[in-house]
Write a protein that holds these residues in place. Structure first.
Motif, PDB file in Angstrom:
ATOM      1  N   TRP A  59       0.833  -1.205   0.000  1.00 28.30           N
ATOM      2  CA  TRP A  59       0.000   0.000   0.000  1.00 28.30           C
ATOM      3  C   TRP A  59       0.867   1.254   0.000  1.00 28.30           C
ATOM      4  CZ3 TRP A  59      -0.685   4.125   3.409  1.00 28.30           C
ATOM      5  CH2 TRP A  59      -1.795   4.944   3.158  1.00 28.30           C
ATOM      6  N   LEU A  60       1.926   1.261   0.813  1.00 29.01           N
ATOM      7  CA  LEU A  60       2.790   2.434   0.902  1.00 29.01           C
ATOM      8  C   LEU A  60       3.513   2.709  -0.409  1.00 29.01           C
ATOM      9  CD1 LEU A  60       4.359   1.932   4.445  1.00 29.01           C
ATOM     10  CD2 LEU A  60       2.749   3.718   3.758  1.00 29.01           C
ATOM     11  N   ARG A  61       3.836   1.673  -1.157  1.00 26.17           N
ATOM     12  CA  ARG A  61       4.559   1.853  -2.420  1.00 26.17           C
ATOM     13  C   ARG A  61       3.634   1.932  -3.628  1.00 26.17           C
ATOM     14  NH1 ARG A  61      10.167  -1.685  -2.310  1.00 26.17           N
ATOM     15  NH2 ARG A  61      11.079  -0.653  -0.479  1.00 26.17           N
ATOM     16  N   GLY A  62       2.354   1.708  -3.395  1.00 29.42           N
ATOM     17  CA  GLY A  62       1.402   1.708  -4.499  1.00 29.42           C
ATOM     18  C   GLY A  62       0.314   2.740  -4.326  1.00 29.42           C
ATOM     19  N   GLU A  63      -0.774   2.329  -3.683  1.00 27.13           N
ATOM     20  CA  GLU A  63      -1.950   3.194  -3.566  1.00 27.13           C
ATOM     21  C   GLU A  63      -1.641   4.521  -2.876  1.00 27.13           C
ATOM     22  OE1 GLU A  63      -6.379   3.120  -1.472  1.00 27.13           O
ATOM     23  OE2 GLU A  63      -5.312   1.226  -1.847  1.00 27.13           O
ATOM     24  N   PHE A  64      -0.809   4.490  -1.855  1.00 23.38           N
ATOM     25  CA  PHE A  64      -0.463   5.723  -1.138  1.00 23.38           C
ATOM     26  C   PHE A  64       0.188   6.733  -2.076  1.00 23.38           C
ATOM     27  CE2 PHE A  64       3.034   7.985   1.104  1.00 23.38           C
ATOM     28  CZ  PHE A  64       2.259   8.844   1.877  1.00 23.38           C
ATOM     29  N   LEU A  65       1.206   6.316  -2.809  1.00 21.95           N
ATOM     30  CA  LEU A  65       1.910   7.229  -3.715  1.00 21.95           C
ATOM     31  C   LEU A  65       0.988   7.720  -4.822  1.00 21.95           C
ATOM     32  CD1 LEU A  65       5.349   5.397  -4.117  1.00 21.95           C
ATOM     33  CD2 LEU A  65       4.755   7.253  -2.547  1.00 21.95           C
ATOM     34  N   GLU A  66       0.200   6.811  -5.365  1.00 16.86           N
ATOM     35  CA  GLU A  66      -0.698   7.195  -6.467  1.00 16.86           C
ATOM     36  C   GLU A  66      -1.764   8.171  -5.987  1.00 16.86           C
ATOM     37  OE1 GLU A  66      -3.788   5.138  -9.682  1.00 16.86           O
ATOM     38  OE2 GLU A  66      -2.461   3.877  -8.452  1.00 16.86           O
TER      39      GLU A  66
END
Length: 325
Positions: free
Chosen positions: A214-221
């Motif tokens: 989540w931190l490297r995917g949805e959070f950044l996006e």
């Protein structure tokens, strides 16, 4: 009661200005004991709207608001100003490429940067909000011979606030429990919000969140695309949240202490950012209006790749506006 602070604001009749001006006049940016003189700049077609905003400010009867000046002349707006908040910029129109937007706004910020350097107060600080804010800030600063590049910053605080709120929501804690959130690089989808070095309730954010995907995917996006999501939802760009972030930006820059916060400032190569571009970086405020870049924060290979990507974008933008520098 302290003497009045003169604040120049561009694009003052726009959405952000409409949200921002009453809060400055109420003391939220400079404190409850600081008188304020507002010098408001607009383009000629928006002058009547600006006069209406000035009437509303008068009707609020703010005790701290000493005077409101409305003008279409940059030399009048920036004359004697200790803070120049460059909110206005040309928006991106249908079919307009980012390169076209940079060139259109470059001409605006050349003129404003020249006027600020000639007319503003000796202690002036400049904050650029109008997008593309990092490169617009670099263009404005390049016009100066009297005010150095350390006087110019661009706003990354909206991205920082978005990232902070998202981490708090994911962790199920209040936003004041989240700290040390820095957004590196460009105010664009290439930005890198650094959750790996953030803290939640005094603990490393990744340990509290417990979801690296989540931190490297949805959070950044989500952080990178939040502005577009707001436009899609309300048909207009962020206004209240941008005004709030600008208040936070100036307040943090005016408040010495150990608190880590993010500004887009002139890079000297920290964290791999190209030298001479205005990049989001971690800072601490050492004296009112004076900051020091904080070095030594460690990043893993994922983060370093993200930092390189946003740095490359800033370098490319600099190439596109080279004629203005």
């Amino acid at each position: 009661m302290s003497s009045a602070t003169t604040v120049a604001i561009t694009g003052a009749a726009g959405q952000i200005g409409y949200s921002l001006l009453p809060r400055i006049a109420a003391g939220e940016m400079f404190g409850p004991d600081r008188k304020i003189r507002l010098q408001l700049l607009e383009i000629p077609p928006a002058l009547d709207a600006l006069r209406g905003v000035a009437m509303e400010l008068q009707d609020c009867a703010f005790p701290l608001l000493q005077e409101v000046v409305t003008t279409t002349d940059p030399d009048v707006a920036f004359g004697g100003a200790s803070w120049c908040l460059l909110v206005g910029s040309k928006p991106r129109g249908p079919g307009m490429e980012r390169a076209d937007l940079l060139l259109e706004n470059g001409r605006i910020f050349v003129g404003q940067g020249s006027s600020i350097d000639a007319r503003a107060a000796a202690d002036c600080r400049v904050v650029v909000v109008g997008n593309p804010c990092n490169t617009n800030c670099m263009i404005a600063a390049a016009q100066g011979s009297r005010l150095g590049p350390e006087r110019y910053s661009a706003m990354m605080r909206l991205d920082q606030n978005r990232a902070t709120a998202l981490l708090a929501q994911k962790a199920g804690v209040a936003v004041e429990e989240v700290g040390d959130v820095i957004v590196y690089g460009n105010h664009s989808p290439s930005m890198y919000p650094d959750a790996a070095n953030a803290r939640i309730a005094g603990q490393p954010a990744p340990a509290v969140i417990g979801d690296s995907d989540w931190l490297r995917g949805e959070f950044l996006e989500t952080v990178g695309q939040r502005g577009a999501a707001i436009i899609a939802a309300r048909g207009l760009s962020s206004a209240a949240s941008a005004a709030n972030a600008l208040i936070d930006h100036v307040h943090a820059l005016n408040t010495p202490g150990k608190t880590l916060h993010g500004l887009a400032v002139c890079s000297r190569g920290e964290y791999g950012m190209p030298r001479g571009v205005w990049a989001g970086l971690p800072v601490r405020t050492s004296a009112p209006g004076v900051f020091a870049i904080v070095e030594g924060i460690e990043h893993d290979s994922f983060a370093r790749n993200a930092l390189e990507k946003t740095g490359v974008e800033l370098a490319h933008e600099r190439e596109l506006v080279a004629d203005f520098l």
